[in-house]
Write a protein that holds these residues in place. Structure first.
Motif, PDB file in Angstrom:
ATOM      1  N   GLY A   1      36.517  28.227  27.646  1.00  0.00           N
ATOM      2  CA  GLY A   1      37.306  29.442  27.567  1.00  0.00           C
ATOM      3  C   GLY A   1      38.035  29.819  28.842  1.00  0.00           C
ATOM      4  O   GLY A   1      38.640  30.903  28.907  1.00  0.00           O
ATOM      5  N   ALA A   2      38.015  28.948  29.844  1.00  0.00           N
ATOM      6  CA  ALA A   2      38.666  29.275  31.120  1.00  0.00           C
ATOM      7  C   ALA A   2      40.147  29.577  30.939  1.00  0.00           C
ATOM      8  O   ALA A   2      40.705  30.436  31.626  1.00  0.00           O
ATOM      9  CB  ALA A   2      38.481  28.137  32.116  1.00  0.00           C
ATOM     10  N   GLY A   3      40.796  28.879  30.012  1.00  0.00           N
ATOM     11  CA  GLY A   3      42.222  29.081  29.809  1.00  0.00           C
ATOM     12  C   GLY A   3      42.578  30.431  29.229  1.00  0.00           C
ATOM     13  O   GLY A   3      43.742  30.821  29.239  1.00  0.00           O
ATOM     14  N   ALA A   4      41.579  31.161  28.707  1.00  0.00           N
ATOM     15  CA  ALA A   4      41.832  32.478  28.133  1.00  0.00           C
ATOM     16  C   ALA A   4      41.733  33.592  29.175  1.00  0.00           C
ATOM     17  O   ALA A   4      42.000  34.754  28.878  1.00  0.00           O
ATOM     18  CB  ALA A   4      40.849  32.758  27.002  1.00  0.00           C
ATOM     19  N   LEU A   5      41.347  33.246  30.403  1.00  0.00           N
ATOM     20  CA  LEU A   5      41.263  34.240  31.463  1.00  0.00           C
ATOM     21  C   LEU A   5      42.651  34.756  31.831  1.00  0.00           C
ATOM     22  O   LEU A   5      43.657  34.061  31.661  1.00  0.00           O
ATOM     23  CB  LEU A   5      40.617  33.638  32.716  1.00  0.00           C
ATOM     24  CG  LEU A   5      39.139  33.266  32.634  1.00  0.00           C
ATOM     25  CD1 LEU A   5      38.726  32.532  33.908  1.00  0.00           C
ATOM     26  CD2 LEU A   5      38.275  34.496  32.419  1.00  0.00           C
ATOM     27  N   ALA A   6      42.697  35.962  32.337  1.00  0.00           N
ATOM     28  CA  ALA A   6      43.951  36.454  32.898  1.00  0.00           C
ATOM     29  C   ALA A   6      44.346  35.558  34.064  1.00  0.00           C
ATOM     30  O   ALA A   6      43.471  35.075  34.799  1.00  0.00           O
ATOM     31  CB  ALA A   6      43.775  37.891  33.374  1.00  0.00           C
ATOM     32  N   PRO A   7      45.626  35.299  34.251  1.00  0.00           N
ATOM     33  CA  PRO A   7      46.040  34.375  35.319  1.00  0.00           C
ATOM     34  C   PRO A   7      45.460  34.688  36.683  1.00  0.00           C
ATOM     35  O   PRO A   7      45.025  33.782  37.400  1.00  0.00           O
ATOM     36  CB  PRO A   7      47.568  34.496  35.305  1.00  0.00           C
ATOM     37  CG  PRO A   7      47.886  34.811  33.879  1.00  0.00           C
ATOM     38  CD  PRO A   7      46.777  35.724  33.428  1.00  0.00           C
ATOM     39  N   ALA A   8      45.412  35.961  37.068  1.00  0.00           N
ATOM     40  CA  ALA A   8      44.868  36.298  38.387  1.00  0.00           C
ATOM     41  C   ALA A   8      43.394  35.922  38.479  1.00  0.00           C
ATOM     42  O   ALA A   8      42.932  35.423  39.519  1.00  0.00           O
ATOM     43  CB  ALA A   8      45.058  37.784  38.666  1.00  0.00           C
ATOM     44  N   ASP A   9      42.651  36.142  37.397  1.00  0.00           N
ATOM     45  CA  ASP A   9      41.231  35.787  37.388  1.00  0.00           C
ATOM     46  C   ASP A   9      41.056  34.273  37.393  1.00  0.00           C
ATOM     47  O   ASP A   9      40.149  33.747  38.046  1.00  0.00           O
ATOM     48  CB  ASP A   9      40.545  36.395  36.169  1.00  0.00           C
ATOM     49  CG  ASP A   9      40.505  37.917  36.207  1.00  0.00           C
ATOM     50  OD1 ASP A   9      40.546  38.482  37.322  1.00  0.00           O
ATOM     51  OD2 ASP A   9      40.462  38.534  35.127  1.00  0.00           O
TER      52      ASP A   9
END
Length: 246
Positions: free
Chosen positions: A202-210
């Motif tokens: 699920g890393a790709g679902a993080l907000a870009p800054a996170d």
């Protein structure tokens, strides 16, 4: 390492998100980065492709595609069915080499696995890597079946005289099963190369800054990160003696 070729052991192993993590960690380390997608398939004109997704997650990255084909097929097949010119390995190498004159690091993200055909002559990402004399990073899945596909990819790289930089697990589950946990120790063995990272599922679902802030925690120092393979193995790998008879 001005150019790094990134391939997967197959489709849906987390290759694009892993590429974004490598890009984000490099940008965070002060390097200028470009990502090159030789052939984007399964995406219509105007839709975001893999290179665009890498740029969205990683930030200040130059994103470039060489060709786009609408059907989600191998590039050679997709080009033929669309009546469009295919991409050839020498074109990939030329484009990557040009980007390398303008950036500290160029990431060349393949389509699917190492030997997916780009053109009717059977040109592959491996051929582009050979022309570039670039190392290859393999993105693998975590679970059952990954040892076979990873070893086959590693063997093919060696047969072709290509440098396997290491392996990254593209999606590490929050609750890993026994096969995944055993594979932490077995993947470096079958690849003959170090494990250089593991991205959480699920890393790709993080907000870009996170995503950018976390990326170095998922990757080893060789990839501008702080991930510790030994500590990860101690935490995730099962007791090798558990379940054995006295």
């Amino acid at each position: 390492m001005p150019v790094l070729v990134i391939t997967g052991t197959g489709t849906e192993v987390g290759k694009t998100v892993a590429t974004a993590a490598v890009a984000a960690a490099a940008v965070g380390a002060g390097r200028t980065v470009a990502v090159l997608k030789p052939a984007q398939t399964g995406v219509a004109p105007g839709e975001r492709g893999d290179a665009d997704e890498v740029a969205r997650l990683a930030g200040a990255v130059t994103a470039r595609e060489l060709a786009r084909f609408p059907e989600p097929l191998a590039p050679a097949t997709a080009a033929r069915r669309a009546g469009l010119a295919p991409v050839h390995p020498y074109e990939v190498a030329e484009a990557a080499a040009k980007l390398a004159t303008e950036h500290d690091l160029v990431l060349v993200e393949g389509a699917g696995g190492l030997l997916v055909h780009f053109d009717a002559a059977g040109g592959t990402l491996a051929d582009a890597a050979r022309l570039l004399r670039a190392p290859v990073l393999v993105v693998a899945s975590a679970g059952l079946g990954t040892l076979n596909t990873t070893e086959l990819t590693a063997r093919e790289l060696r047969v072709r005289g290509l440098d396997l930089l290491g392996v990254v697990i593209g999606s590490w589950p929050e609750q890993a099963d026994l096969a995944s946990r055993c594979n932490v120790a077995d993947l470096p063995h079958v690849a003959g190369a170090p494990l250089l990272g593991a991205l959480p599922a699920g890393a790709g679902a993080l907000a870009p800054a996170d995503f950018r802030a976390a990326a170095p925690e998922w990757l080893a120092p060789r990839l501008n990160g702080r991930w510790d393979a030994e500590a990860f193995a101690l935490r995730e790998a099962p007791d090798p003696f558990a379940g054995t008879a006295d």
